[in-house]
Design an enzyme around this catalytic site. Structure first.
Site: not given
Ligand code: S3P
Length: 443
Positions: A95, A170, A321, A396
Site C-alpha cells: 500500500g 500514506q 501496524d 503481520r
Molecule cells: C505507512 C503508513 C501506515 C502503515 C503502513 C506504512 C507509511 O499506513 O500502516 O504500514 O509508510 O506511511 P496508513 O498511513 O494508511 O495508516
C-alpha cells in the site's frame, strides 16, 4: 503456499539487528530518485514491498542499483524529471509503494498504470484519488476506487490545502510528494499526528517543510514546491514494526532475554513500547542517538508477567501496524485488554481486526470485537494454541501467529508464510537462531 508450524519455543536469547525500516526505505528511494545526483542508502530493507518501489522507480527513469557491499545507489532525475513508464507499475502487496508513487506521478504530465496483488487490489484508493484530483490529476480506477488504476498526471498542478479525513501517513505523503512538482505551497492538515518520516526526509534532502501545531494536537504541514533537492547519504534505522515481533516473543516465552540494536524509536511509531511498559514489561532503552534525522536506540527486554492494558484510540496512529502482535501479548497477560479506534485495521493488508480476533479464538482465547474495538481476555498463562491460522496475504498476521505458537501449549500452524518476505526477510531463520521452533508442518 508454504505452511509453517510454530512449536513451543525454548527461551529466546541473543543480541540482534532488525532489518531496515520499511516506511523509511520507500521514502529514501523515492526522494533519492527525485533528487539531483547520487543518493547512497545503507540498511535499506530488501523486502518485497521496497523492491517493488525500486522497480517502479527504474520504470520511471531513475537509476536504482544495489552495490556488492549492500549499499544502494540511486541516480535521481531531479524534481519533475520522471519519464512516462512504458509498462504497468506492479506494486505487489505494498500500500505504501502504491499510494506514495501514485502521489509522485500525479503532478507529472504523463499517464501511469498501477496494479498489485489480490490484497492490494482490495484496498481503498479513493483516499488518495480525492486530494490528488484536486491537484489536477485524472483517474480511472477499478470499482469502488481500487487498483488497477490509471492516473493522468496534472499538466499544470495546483497547490492544495487538504485536511485528512483519516489519520494516514500514506495519504499525507502522497499529497506532499505530489507537491514537490507543484508550484507554491502544498499543505496537509492532520487532526491526529501520523508518522513523520516524509517530512523528516524531505528536509534531509533540502526541501522546505514547515510543521505547525494545530488546535487539539493536530499538525499543519506545508511544503514549498519545486525545491532543489540533492542526493544524500542515508542510514536506515531498524524497523520498530518488525522489532515488535521478537520483542513480544521475548516477553511471553519464559526465561527469554534479548537485545535489539539500532531500532527506530520515532515517537510517532513508539505506541507499542508505551503499551508494553504499561503492561509491566521489563523493557529498557539505551544508546539513544540519531541516524539520518531519525531517533534510534538499543532495546533490551526480558520475559515476565504482563497485565492487561487499555489502549486509547488516540494512540492508534503511533502503533497502527502493531495491534496483531500486541493482541498476542494481551492474550498471555493477566486480565482484560481493551483497544479502541481500530477502524483502519479493516483496510490493511487484510481485515486485521477480524483476522486477529479469529486467530486468537482458534487458539482458545476469549475475544470480543465491534466495528473498531478489540477486547482480549488474557489468561495470565500460555494460551491453548493447537490451531491453523489463515494469513490472507498479510505478513503481520503471519508473524504474530508464529509468535503465538512460540508461547502456546500446542503448536500453531500458518497456511502461508510467503507474505513475511514483504517486510521481514529472514524472520523465521532469525527467530529459530534465538530459540524458536518454527518449521515444516509434520506430515
Ligand atoms: C505507512 C503508513 C501506515 C502503515 C503502513 C506504512 C507509511 O499506513 O500502516 O504500514 O509508510 O506511511 P496508513 O498511513 O494508511 O495508516
Amino acid at each position: 503456499m508454504t505452511s509453517l508450524c510454530s512449536r513451543p519455543a525454548e527461551a529466546l536469547k541473543g543480541d540482534i539487528s532488525i532489518p531496515g525500516d520499511k516506511s523509511i526505505s520507500h521514502r529514501a528511494l523515492i526522494l533519492g530518485a527525485s533528487a539531483v545526483g547520487e543518493t547512497r542508502i545503507s540498511g535499506l530493507l530488501e523486502g518485497e514491498d521496497v523492491l517493488a518501489t525500486a522497480a517502479a522507480l527504474r520504470c520511471l527513469g531513475a537509476g536504482v542499483e544495489r552495490g556488492d557491499d549492500g549499499v544502494w545507489h540511486v541516480h535521481g532525475r531531479g524534481v519533475g524529471g520522471f519519464d512516462e513508464p512504458a509498462t504497468v507499475l506492479e506494486m505487489g502487496n505494498s500500500g505504501t509503494a502504491a499510494r506514495l508513487l501514485i502521489g509522485m506521478v500525479a503532478s507529472h504530465p504523463f499517464t501511469s498504470f498501477f496494479t498489485g496483488d489480490a490484497s492490494l487490489r482490495a484496498r481503498p484508493m479513493k483516499r488518495i484519488i480525492e486530494p490528488l484530483a484536486k491537484i489536477g490529476a485524472d483517474f480511472r480506477a477499478h470499482q469502488g476506487g481500487r487498483l488497477p488504476l490509471a492516473v493522468a498526471g496534472a499538466r499544470a498542478p495546483i497547490p492544495i490545502t487538504y485536511a485528512l479525513p483519516v489519520a494516514s501517513a500514506q495519504v499525507k505523503s502522497a499529497i506532499l510528494l505530489a507537491g514537490l512538482n507543484t508550484p507554491g505551497l502544498t499543505t496537509v492538515v492532520e487532526a491526529q499526528p501520523t508518522r513523520d518520516h516524509s517530512e523528516l526526509m524531505l528536509r534531509h534532502f533540502g526541501a522546505e517543510v514547515t510543521v505547525e501545531t494545530a488546535p487539539r494536537g493536530g499538525r499543519v504541514i506545508s511544503l514549498a514546491g519545486h525545491p532543489e533537492i540533492a542526493g544524500q547519504d542515508i542510514v536506515v534505522p531498524g524497523d520498530p514494526s518488525s522489532a515488535a515481533f521478537p520483542l513480544v516473543a521475548a516477553l511471553v516465552v519464559a526465561d527469554s532475554r534479548l537485545t535489539l540494536r539500532r531500532v527506530g524509536v520515532n515517537p510517532l511509531r513508539a505506541g507499542l513500547l508505551d503499551c508494553l511498559r504499561e503492561m509491566g514489561a521489563g523493557l529498557t532503552m539505551s544508546e539513544a542517538r540519531r541516524v539520518g534525522g531519525e531517533p534510534v536506540a538499543d532495546l533490551s527486554i526480558e520475559a515476565g508477567p504482563l497485565k492487561g492494558v487499555d489502549v486509547p484510540a488516540s494512540r492508534a496512529p503511533t502503533m497502527i501496524d502493531e495491534y496483531p502482535i500486541l493482541a498476542v501479548a494481551a492474550a498471555c497477560a493477566e486480565g482484560v485488554s481493551r483497544m479502541h479506534g481500530l477502524g483502519e485495521l479493516r483496510v490493511k493488508e487484510s481485515d486485521r481486526l477480524s483476522a486477529i480476533a479469529e486467530g486468537l479464538v482458534r487458539a482458545g482465547v476469549k475475544v470480543e470485537t465491534d466495528a473498531d474495538s478489540l477486547i482480549v481476555h488474557g489468561g495470565g498463562r500460555p494460551p491453548p494454541g493447537g490451531c491453523t491460522i489463515e494469513t490472507n496475504l498479510d505478513h503481520r498476521i503471519a508473524m504474530a501467529s508464529l509468535v503465538l505458537g512460540m508461547t502456546s501449549k500446542e503448536p500453531v500452524v500458518i497456511d502461508d508464510a510467503g507474505p513475511i518476505d514483504t517486510s521481514f526477510p529472514g524472520f523465521v531463520a532469525l527467530m529459530n537462531d534465538l530459540g524458536a521452533r518454527i518449521g515444516a508442518v509434520a506430515p
